[in-house]
Design a protein around this motif. Structure first.
Motif, mmCIF file in Angstrom:
data_model
loop_
_atom_site.group_PDB
_atom_site.id
_atom_site.type_symbol
_atom_site.label_atom_id
_atom_site.label_comp_id
_atom_site.label_asym_id
_atom_site.label_seq_id
_atom_site.Cartn_x
_atom_site.Cartn_y
_atom_site.Cartn_z
ATOM 1 N N SER A 119 0.809 -1.147 0.011
ATOM 2 C CA SER A 119 0.100 -0.092 -0.224
ATOM 3 C C SER A 119 0.923 1.228 0.040
ATOM 4 N N SER A 121 0.175 4.383 -0.386
ATOM 5 C CA SER A 121 -0.387 5.478 0.464
ATOM 6 C C SER A 121 -0.121 5.378 1.903
ATOM 7 N N VAL A 176 2.506 4.386 -5.808
ATOM 8 C CA VAL A 176 1.288 4.916 -6.287
ATOM 9 C C VAL A 176 1.024 5.208 -7.617
#
Length: 304
Positions: A119, A121, A176
């Motif tokens: 992930s 973020s 991202v």
């Protein structure tokens, strides 16, 4: 022969208790946060940062303990007190950073073979907090990093952690925007290289001090020349310069003065000049007239 010792300067180490307390508390809390979110985000960068922060906490505790021990008063058995503990702490601190960096590098290499979804973020948010915490903590040790190798070790540890956190932020941004999972281990390896390069000098300097080498910044030939050119001195032998702690340097020397010891004022002046020009604070000087009937049995021309 006459022996004279003088160290009329204050050697009380600067008290960094407040800085250590705040840094240890902040970094311990951040380690917990990074482990939780690193596992949740499946991020090597965050877990690597957490591992490095854990070594940072241990390093800070080590440096803090050495700073405390360095202020202990000398005893009949330990005539220099426990000042040398600060040198050992700096060496162990450097070793901790290098070992932690090796562990991160190994895990990063493993990730190339088995990339996992992460992930981005979450990495960015948590690592950004790490930059603030580590740089804020490092600033509290900024003033002492030049004159105390032990404090420099703590400072480097914190700056290295900030670099790891910055790398994690960059890895998160790259993941991202591109979706390329290999950014995570690549950035981790780049950070490891930077950390090892910055830590290697600390390791070398602390290892030199442990083995009684002349401290960095002091040129032994310049010290010998200074002593040899003093009025009335015909030669110098048994010159030894070593570190008593990460902030204090000691010197012993035998000066051949055929006319004998001039007076105590001469020695006071020599001690002051050694302090002012070379940063040497604990000096023991033996005056000899060079009588061939009574040669100094330990006379040597080597500088240790």
């Amino acid at each position: 022969m006459s022996h004279n010792h003088s160290h009329g300067h204050s050697h009380e180490p600067t008290n960094y208790n407040r800085a250590f307390i705040i840094s240890v508390a902040l970094n311990t809390g951040f380690v917990v946060i990074e482990v939780v979110y690193g596992l949740a985000a499946n991020s090597l960068a965050l877990l690597a940062d957490a591992g490095h922060n854990l070594s940072d906490v241990l390093g800070l505790l080590l440096a803090w303990g050495a700073s405390f021990l360095g202020r202990r008063q000398p005893t009949p058995r330990r005539t220099y007190g426990l000042r040398r503990s600060s040198i050992l702490a700096a060496l162990l601190n450097a070793i901790l950073v290098l070992v932690a960096s090796g562990a991160v590098a190994w895990e990063a290499i493993q990730r190339f073979a088995q990339p996992s979804p992460v992930s981005g973020s979450t990495i960015i948010g948590v690592a950004a907090v790490g930059i603030v915490i580590n740089m804020g903590s490092a600033l509290m040790f900024l003033s002492g990093r030049e004159r105390d190798l032990n404090i420099r070790g703590a400072f480097i540890h914190l700056v290295a952690d900030a670099a790891v956190s910055l790398g994690a932020v960059l890895a998160g941004i790259a993941i991202v925007t591109t979706g390329w999972l290999w950014f995570d281990p690549v950035v981790s390896l780049m950070i490891v290289v930077v950390i090892v390069m910055s830590t290697w000098q600390l390791f070398q300097e602390s290892l030199n001090l442990v083995t009684d080498a002349v401290p960095a910044g002091i040129e032994p030939l310049a010290v010998r020349t200074f002593l040899a050119e003093l009025p009335g001195v015909s030669s110098v032998h048994d010159l030894h310069i070593w570190a008593m702690s990460t902030t204090e340097t000691a010197l012993t020397a035998h000066l051949i003065m055929p006319a004998g010891n001039p007076n105590d004022a001469f020695l006071v002046q020599v001690n002051q000049q050694l302090h002012d020009h070379f940063g040497i604070e604990h000096t023991t000087i033996q005056i000899e007239i060079g009588d061939p009937s009574y040669p100094c049995p330990l006379a040597q021309e080597n500088v240790v």
